[in-house]
Scaffold this motif. Structure first.
Motif, PDB file in Angstrom:
ATOM      1  N   ILE A  44      -3.399   0.625  -1.755  1.00 50.10           N
ATOM      2  CA  ILE A  44      -3.079   2.055  -1.779  1.00 50.10           C
ATOM      3  C   ILE A  44      -3.370   2.549  -3.191  1.00 50.10           C
ATOM      4  CG2 ILE A  44      -1.255   3.781  -1.542  1.00 50.10           C
ATOM      5  CD1 ILE A  44       0.132   1.842   0.413  1.00 50.10           C
ATOM      6  N   THR A  45      -4.317   3.418  -3.334  1.00 54.30           N
ATOM      7  CA  THR A  45      -4.810   3.828  -4.645  1.00 54.30           C
ATOM      8  C   THR A  45      -3.685   4.332  -5.553  1.00 54.30           C
ATOM      9  OG1 THR A  45      -6.946   4.442  -3.689  1.00 54.30           O
ATOM     10  CG2 THR A  45      -6.425   5.342  -5.848  1.00 54.30           C
ATOM     11  N   SER A 221      15.426   2.005   8.412  1.00 59.02           N
ATOM     12  CA  SER A 221      15.114   1.617   7.039  1.00 59.02           C
ATOM     13  C   SER A 221      13.601   1.582   6.825  1.00 59.02           C
ATOM     14  CB  SER A 221      15.730   0.252   6.721  1.00 59.02           C
ATOM     15  OG  SER A 221      17.142   0.324   6.715  1.00 59.02           O
ATOM     16  N   TRP A 222      12.876   1.085   7.823  1.00 57.29           N
ATOM     17  CA  TRP A 222      11.413   1.059   7.723  1.00 57.29           C
ATOM     18  C   TRP A 222      10.854   2.473   7.559  1.00 57.29           C
ATOM     19  CZ3 TRP A 222       7.224  -1.126   6.370  1.00 57.29           C
ATOM     20  CH2 TRP A 222       5.981  -0.720   6.865  1.00 57.29           C
ATOM     21  N   GLU A 223      11.383   3.414   8.310  1.00 57.76           N
ATOM     22  CA  GLU A 223      10.912   4.799   8.208  1.00 57.76           C
ATOM     23  C   GLU A 223      11.185   5.377   6.821  1.00 57.76           C
ATOM     24  OE1 GLU A 223       9.015   6.507  10.213  1.00 57.76           O
ATOM     25  OE2 GLU A 223       8.920   4.747  11.520  1.00 57.76           O
ATOM     26  N   LYS A 224      12.280   4.995   6.216  1.00 58.52           N
ATOM     27  CA  LYS A 224      12.575   5.446   4.852  1.00 58.52           C
ATOM     28  C   LYS A 224      11.548   4.898   3.862  1.00 58.52           C
ATOM     29  CE  LYS A 224      17.589   6.018   5.379  1.00 58.52           C
ATOM     30  NZ  LYS A 224      18.929   5.539   4.943  1.00 58.52           N
ATOM     31  N   ILE A 225      11.170   3.641   4.044  1.00 55.90           N
ATOM     32  CA  ILE A 225      10.170   3.027   3.168  1.00 55.90           C
ATOM     33  C   ILE A 225       8.827   3.735   3.321  1.00 55.90           C
ATOM     34  CG2 ILE A 225       8.854   0.913   2.748  1.00 55.90           C
ATOM     35  CD1 ILE A 225      11.404  -0.640   3.631  1.00 55.90           C
ATOM     36  N   VAL A 226       8.420   3.943   4.570  1.00 59.01           N
ATOM     37  CA  VAL A 226       7.145   4.619   4.831  1.00 59.01           C
ATOM     38  C   VAL A 226       7.151   6.028   4.260  1.00 59.01           C
ATOM     39  CG1 VAL A 226       5.640   5.528   6.644  1.00 59.01           C
ATOM     40  CG2 VAL A 226       6.655   3.260   6.895  1.00 59.01           C
ATOM     41  N   SER A 227       8.237   6.759   4.464  1.00 54.96           N
ATOM     42  CA  SER A 227       8.334   8.134   3.970  1.00 54.96           C
ATOM     43  C   SER A 227       8.253   8.189   2.454  1.00 54.96           C
ATOM     44  CB  SER A 227       9.647   8.770   4.438  1.00 54.96           C
ATOM     45  OG  SER A 227       9.681   8.909   5.839  1.00 54.96           O
ATOM     46  N   GLN A 228       8.848   7.187   1.787  1.00 56.63           N
ATOM     47  CA  GLN A 228       8.814   7.158   0.332  1.00 56.63           C
ATOM     48  C   GLN A 228       7.397   6.946  -0.183  1.00 56.63           C
ATOM     49  OE1 GLN A 228      11.365   8.075  -1.185  1.00 56.63           O
ATOM     50  NE2 GLN A 228      11.381   7.325  -3.293  1.00 56.63           N
ATOM     51  N   CYS A 231       5.423  10.125   0.339  1.00 55.47           N
ATOM     52  CA  CYS A 231       5.868  11.179  -0.573  1.00 55.47           C
ATOM     53  C   CYS A 231       5.094  11.127  -1.880  1.00 55.47           C
ATOM     54  CB  CYS A 231       7.365  11.047  -0.817  1.00 55.47           C
ATOM     55  SG  CYS A 231       8.048  12.245  -1.991  1.00 55.47           S
ATOM     56  N   PHE A 232       4.837   9.914  -2.370  1.00 53.78           N
ATOM     57  CA  PHE A 232       4.166   9.749  -3.656  1.00 53.78           C
ATOM     58  C   PHE A 232       2.662   9.499  -3.519  1.00 53.78           C
ATOM     59  CE2 PHE A 232       8.560   9.026  -4.779  1.00 53.78           C
ATOM     60  CZ  PHE A 232       8.665   9.560  -6.045  1.00 53.78           C
ATOM     61  N   PHE A 233       2.245   8.966  -2.370  1.00 52.67           N
ATOM     62  CA  PHE A 233       0.833   8.621  -2.167  1.00 52.67           C
ATOM     63  C   PHE A 233       0.393   9.175  -0.810  1.00 52.67           C
ATOM     64  CE2 PHE A 233       2.910   5.523  -4.841  1.00 52.67           C
ATOM     65  CZ  PHE A 233       2.092   5.510  -5.960  1.00 52.67           C
ATOM     66  N   GLN A 240      -2.556   0.772   5.907  1.00 56.05           N
ATOM     67  CA  GLN A 240      -2.365   0.280   4.545  1.00 56.05           C
ATOM     68  C   GLN A 240      -0.898  -0.008   4.271  1.00 56.05           C
ATOM     69  OE1 GLN A 240      -4.192   3.703   2.619  1.00 56.05           O
ATOM     70  NE2 GLN A 240      -5.838   2.410   1.814  1.00 56.05           N
ATOM     71  N   ILE A 241      -0.049   0.923   4.656  1.00 58.18           N
ATOM     72  CA  ILE A 241       1.391   0.771   4.415  1.00 58.18           C
ATOM     73  C   ILE A 241       1.938  -0.437   5.170  1.00 58.18           C
ATOM     74  CG2 ILE A 241       3.653   1.845   4.720  1.00 58.18           C
ATOM     75  CD1 ILE A 241       2.241   4.570   4.390  1.00 58.18           C
ATOM     76  N   LYS A 242       1.518  -0.585   6.418  1.00 54.46           N
ATOM     77  CA  LYS A 242       2.001  -1.708   7.230  1.00 54.46           C
ATOM     78  C   LYS A 242       1.579  -3.039   6.634  1.00 54.46           C
ATOM     79  CE  LYS A 242       2.228  -3.349  12.000  1.00 54.46           C
ATOM     80  NZ  LYS A 242       1.802  -3.100  13.412  1.00 54.46           N
TER      81      LYS A 242
END
Length: 252
Positions: A44-45, A221-228, A231-233, A240-242
């Motif tokens: 993730i760049t 909790s997984w959705e919180k990680i993905v959303s974070q 939010c920044f990228f 990529q996130i998975k």
């Protein structure tokens, strides 16, 4: 970071890049802001320490400017967990976000419960048993080379794949690299490379805090990680996130 003709090539930023991390305090601030950050290029760049530092600053031994030294400093920081949390590679998770990771990565299981349900290997249990506390213990931290022998993976032991088991337990958030230390000779003098000191997040922050997100479903909790991450990228896609942050639960 990639390997070309057996040589590591760092994907560093330019010296005048406005997002460049110049000090360990800059790194601490970024980890605190995002909540978690891989050490090396992540797919993730921009989402790594590597991409926000100059290639020339690595492995100089200068703790003021060398990100490799910063990992040693931050591993012992009271608000940071360091370990192999990102696709079996190293990085940082801030204290405030760690319970979210713990709830998702553990699937709501304490290690003993996971073992009782036959979802953890006996080799993983031998490693985790080394951190069990007696009535007088506040917490244990063990140098990884010593842990290898204690758990039966050393030259006099019978177990194999110590590195793989250790990585697995970090990915599941049961273990962290809580510090780094050097070996000592008979005179008590330190020597050699810095070696990871392993510990549990419960020892660092307490059981109640570490498990404070257990009340929610791991999927939340997984959705919180993905959303974070998004939010920044914003250009990061689900694949990529998975790959970077998801985990395959034992037994699935």
């Amino acid at each position: 970071m990639e390997t070309i003709n057996g040589e590591w090539i760092m994907k560093g930023c330019a010296e005048n890049d406005p997002q460049r991390l110049k000090t360990v305090d800059d790194l601490l601030s970024l980890v605190s802001s995002i909540g978690f950050l891989p050490l090396f290029e992540s797919g993730i760049t921009g989402f790594s320490v590597e991409e926000r530092t100059t290639a020339a600053s690595w492995w100089t031994g200068n703790a003021d400017t060398d990100p490799w030294e910063w990992r040693i400093i931050l591993s012992a920081h009271p608000e940071i967990a360091y370990g192999k949390f990102f696709d079996k590679r190293a990085g940082f998770i801030h204290k405030d976000f760690f319970p979210v990771f713990a709830n998702y990565r553990r699937n709501g299981y304490d290690f003993e419960a996971m073992f009782d349900d036959e979802l953890a290997s006996y080799r993983a249990k031998k490693v985790m048993d080394a951190f069990k506390l007696n009535d007088e213990s506040v917490g244990k931290e063990i140098m990884s080379n010593e842990l290898k022998d204690i758990a039966g993976f050393g030259k006099n032991g019978t177990e194999k794949n110590f590195s793989g088991i250790l990585t697995e337990l970090q990915m599941q958030t049961y273990l962290i690299m809580s510090d780094f230390s050097q070996k000592k000779n008979k005179k008590g003098e330190t020597y050699g490379w810095h070696i990871a000191v392993m510990g549990t997040p419960e020892t660092k922050w307490g059981y109640d805090f570490t498990t404070s997100a257990y009340h929610e479903k791991p999927g939340e909790s997984w959705e919180k990680i993905v959303s974070q991450v998004k939010c920044f990228f914003r250009d990061a896609d689900e694949k990529q996130i998975k790959k970077l942050l998801a985990i395959k639960y034992p037994g699935t």
